[in-house]
Design a protein around this motif. Structure first.
Motif, mmCIF file in Angstrom:
data_model
loop_
_atom_site.group_PDB
_atom_site.id
_atom_site.type_symbol
_atom_site.label_atom_id
_atom_site.label_comp_id
_atom_site.label_asym_id
_atom_site.label_seq_id
_atom_site.Cartn_x
_atom_site.Cartn_y
_atom_site.Cartn_z
ATOM 1 N N ARG A 141 0.799 -1.226 0.000
ATOM 2 C CA ARG A 141 0.000 0.000 0.000
ATOM 3 C C ARG A 141 0.832 1.277 0.000
ATOM 4 N NH1 ARG A 141 -5.422 -0.301 1.185
ATOM 5 N NH2 ARG A 141 -6.207 -2.386 0.710
ATOM 6 N N LEU A 142 2.027 1.226 0.614
ATOM 7 C CA LEU A 142 2.816 2.441 0.822
ATOM 8 C C LEU A 142 4.230 2.274 0.268
ATOM 9 C CD1 LEU A 142 1.656 3.127 4.475
ATOM 10 C CD2 LEU A 142 1.044 4.478 2.470
ATOM 11 N N ASP A 143 4.743 3.341 -0.320
ATOM 12 C CA ASP A 143 6.045 3.292 -0.983
ATOM 13 C C ASP A 143 7.167 3.720 -0.035
ATOM 14 O OD1 ASP A 143 7.944 3.003 -2.978
ATOM 15 O OD2 ASP A 143 7.667 5.062 -3.706
ATOM 16 N N PHE A 144 7.401 2.908 1.005
ATOM 17 C CA PHE A 144 8.545 3.164 1.878
ATOM 18 C C PHE A 144 9.836 2.922 1.096
ATOM 19 C CE2 PHE A 144 5.291 2.266 5.086
ATOM 20 C CZ PHE A 144 5.554 3.249 6.023
ATOM 21 N N SER A 145 10.793 3.814 1.255
ATOM 22 C CA SER A 145 12.078 3.631 0.585
ATOM 23 C C SER A 145 12.849 2.500 1.259
ATOM 24 C CB SER A 145 12.900 4.920 0.665
ATOM 25 O OG SER A 145 13.334 5.146 2.002
ATOM 26 N N ARG A 200 1.160 4.055 -2.613
ATOM 27 C CA ARG A 200 1.029 5.492 -2.456
ATOM 28 C C ARG A 200 2.279 6.091 -1.819
ATOM 29 N NH1 ARG A 200 -4.103 6.013 1.168
ATOM 30 N NH2 ARG A 200 -3.107 4.177 2.082
ATOM 31 N N PRO A 201 2.539 7.387 -2.055
ATOM 32 C CA PRO A 201 3.666 8.055 -1.386
ATOM 33 C C PRO A 201 3.495 8.017 0.132
ATOM 34 C CG PRO A 201 2.845 9.381 -3.205
ATOM 35 C CD PRO A 201 1.857 8.272 -3.023
ATOM 36 N N VAL A 202 4.617 7.977 0.816
ATOM 37 C CA VAL A 202 4.598 7.902 2.280
ATOM 38 C C VAL A 202 4.539 9.305 2.868
ATOM 39 C CG1 VAL A 202 5.911 7.181 4.311
ATOM 40 C CG2 VAL A 202 5.873 5.736 2.279
ATOM 41 N N ARG A 203 3.695 9.484 3.867
ATOM 42 C CA ARG A 203 3.637 10.737 4.608
ATOM 43 C C ARG A 203 4.325 10.544 5.962
ATOM 44 N NH1 ARG A 203 -2.541 13.006 3.482
ATOM 45 N NH2 ARG A 203 -2.385 13.005 1.189
ATOM 46 N N LEU A 204 4.599 11.647 6.629
ATOM 47 C CA LEU A 204 5.369 11.594 7.869
ATOM 48 C C LEU A 204 4.746 10.671 8.904
ATOM 49 C CD1 LEU A 204 7.879 12.718 9.288
ATOM 50 C CD2 LEU A 204 6.445 14.591 10.156
ATOM 51 N N TYR A 207 5.402 6.678 9.179
ATOM 52 C CA TYR A 207 6.584 6.042 9.762
ATOM 53 C C TYR A 207 6.316 5.496 11.166
ATOM 54 C CZ TYR A 207 9.008 8.036 5.761
ATOM 55 O OH TYR A 207 9.397 8.354 4.487
ATOM 56 N N PRO A 208 5.792 6.309 12.099
ATOM 57 C CA PRO A 208 5.449 5.722 13.400
ATOM 58 C C PRO A 208 4.331 4.685 13.286
ATOM 59 C CG PRO A 208 4.679 7.999 13.260
ATOM 60 C CD PRO A 208 5.583 7.770 12.088
ATOM 61 N N LEU A 209 3.407 4.906 12.340
ATOM 62 C CA LEU A 209 2.339 3.929 12.139
ATOM 63 C C LEU A 209 2.924 2.569 11.746
ATOM 64 C CD1 LEU A 209 -0.696 3.223 11.846
ATOM 65 C CD2 LEU A 209 -0.495 3.917 9.439
ATOM 66 N N ALA A 210 3.897 2.585 10.840
ATOM 67 C CA ALA A 210 4.529 1.339 10.405
ATOM 68 C C ALA A 210 5.190 0.632 11.576
ATOM 69 C CB ALA A 210 5.555 1.625 9.312
ATOM 70 N N PHE A 211 5.884 1.413 12.411
ATOM 71 C CA PHE A 211 6.557 0.803 13.569
ATOM 72 C C PHE A 211 5.546 0.109 14.485
ATOM 73 C CE2 PHE A 211 7.699 1.099 18.043
ATOM 74 C CZ PHE A 211 8.884 0.385 18.057
ATOM 75 N N PHE A 212 4.482 0.804 14.842
ATOM 76 C CA PHE A 212 3.516 0.235 15.787
ATOM 77 C C PHE A 212 2.731 -0.926 15.170
ATOM 78 C CE2 PHE A 212 4.055 4.461 17.829
ATOM 79 C CZ PHE A 212 4.466 3.990 19.080
ATOM 80 N N LEU A 213 2.406 -0.836 13.888
ATOM 81 C CA LEU A 213 1.712 -1.947 13.237
ATOM 82 C C LEU A 213 2.601 -3.189 13.182
ATOM 83 C CD1 LEU A 213 -0.200 -0.283 10.260
ATOM 84 C CD2 LEU A 213 -1.173 -1.320 12.323
ATOM 85 N N LEU A 214 3.873 -3.002 12.843
ATOM 86 C CA LEU A 214 4.799 -4.136 12.788
ATOM 87 C C LEU A 214 5.019 -4.728 14.174
ATOM 88 C CD1 LEU A 214 7.350 -2.670 10.239
ATOM 89 C CD2 LEU A 214 5.868 -4.658 9.866
#
Length: 239
Positions: A141-145, A200-204, A207-214
């Motif tokens: 869903r998200l284009d994390f580098s 989709r492009p990643v918004r600020l 990043y914390p959302l990815a950490f907590f979801l993981l």
């Protein structure tokens, strides 16, 4: 690009300073000094050699992975799992090299066992697998580098070490960032372009959302495997 390189060099420098200081402090304690030697061996093999090859050959490897048949999410999960298995092979080798570091096997160690398959199926890679699946979902869903994946994975690994082994792991921030970050950097680098993935492009705030979801996925995964795998010792040596 320059910032990324400088940040990685910063992590390397902090790791080298930490290991050097700990080696000097523990010189009169053979078992503790051996653990520091094993950690240095892991950093040399995994971060220095494998990490160096990862950066040097990343474009060639990406071309190879993209040309392999299969769903990219499955390829990502399998590739990340392979990277984790390589890291653990180096770590278990260090534990088995205890006599080289001046102590009997089992008196000093950096893995829960000297048995590679026991380590990956009961202590390490099986736990990381939840992260890899979580990343495959997020990257759909998200284009994390690749660098962002490296940083978040490294941070997750560092937090996991603190939760598993205590507050003393706080000082190992740089080392754990490098060790865990490298497990997912190259697999993330080998993904199809964002347009092909429809990411989709990643918004600020992502990043914390990815950490907590993981982290939540990891906790759920660990809870699940604890229910289906028979009870197993947390460590196979005398603590």
């Amino acid at each position: 690009m320059r910032f990324k390189g400088l940040f990685v060099l910063f992590l390397l420098a902090c790791t080298l300073v930490l290991l050097s200081v700990l080696w000097l402090i523990t010189r009169s304690k053979p078992a503790e000094n051996a653990v520091i030697g094993m950690a240095a061996g892991l950093v040399t093999g995994w971060v220095g050699i494998i990490g160096g090859l990862t950066f040097w050959q990343r474009n060639r490897i990406r071309s190879l992975i993209l040309n392999l048949p299969g769903i990219w999410q499955i390829k990502f999960i399998l590739f990340a799992t392979l990277m984790a298995m390589i890291e653990e092979a180096i770590a278990v080798s260090m534990t088995n090299l205890a006599p080289f570091f001046g102590v009997p096997i089992g008196q000093a160690y950096i893995t829960a066992s000297t048995d590679y398959w026991d380590v990956i199926f009961h202590h390490s890679v099986i736990v990381f697998f939840g992260w890899f699946v979580g990343w495959a979902i997020l990257l759909t869903r998200l284009d994390f580098s690749p660098f962002a994946v490296f940083i978040i994975s490294g941070f997750l690994g560092w937090v996991g070490e603190i939760l598993a082994f205590g507050i003393q792991q706080v000082g190992g921030f740089a080392m754990w960032m490098l060790i865990y970050g490298l497990m997912t950097y190259l697999p993330a680098y080998c993904l199809p372009d964002a347009e092909q993935r429809q990411a989709r492009p990643v918004r600020l705030w992502h990043y914390p959302l990815a950490f907590f979801l993981l982290m939540l996925i990891s906790i759920g995964w660990v809870t699940f495997i604890q229910q289906i795998i028979p009870p197993h010792p947390a460590i196979h040596f005398v603590p």
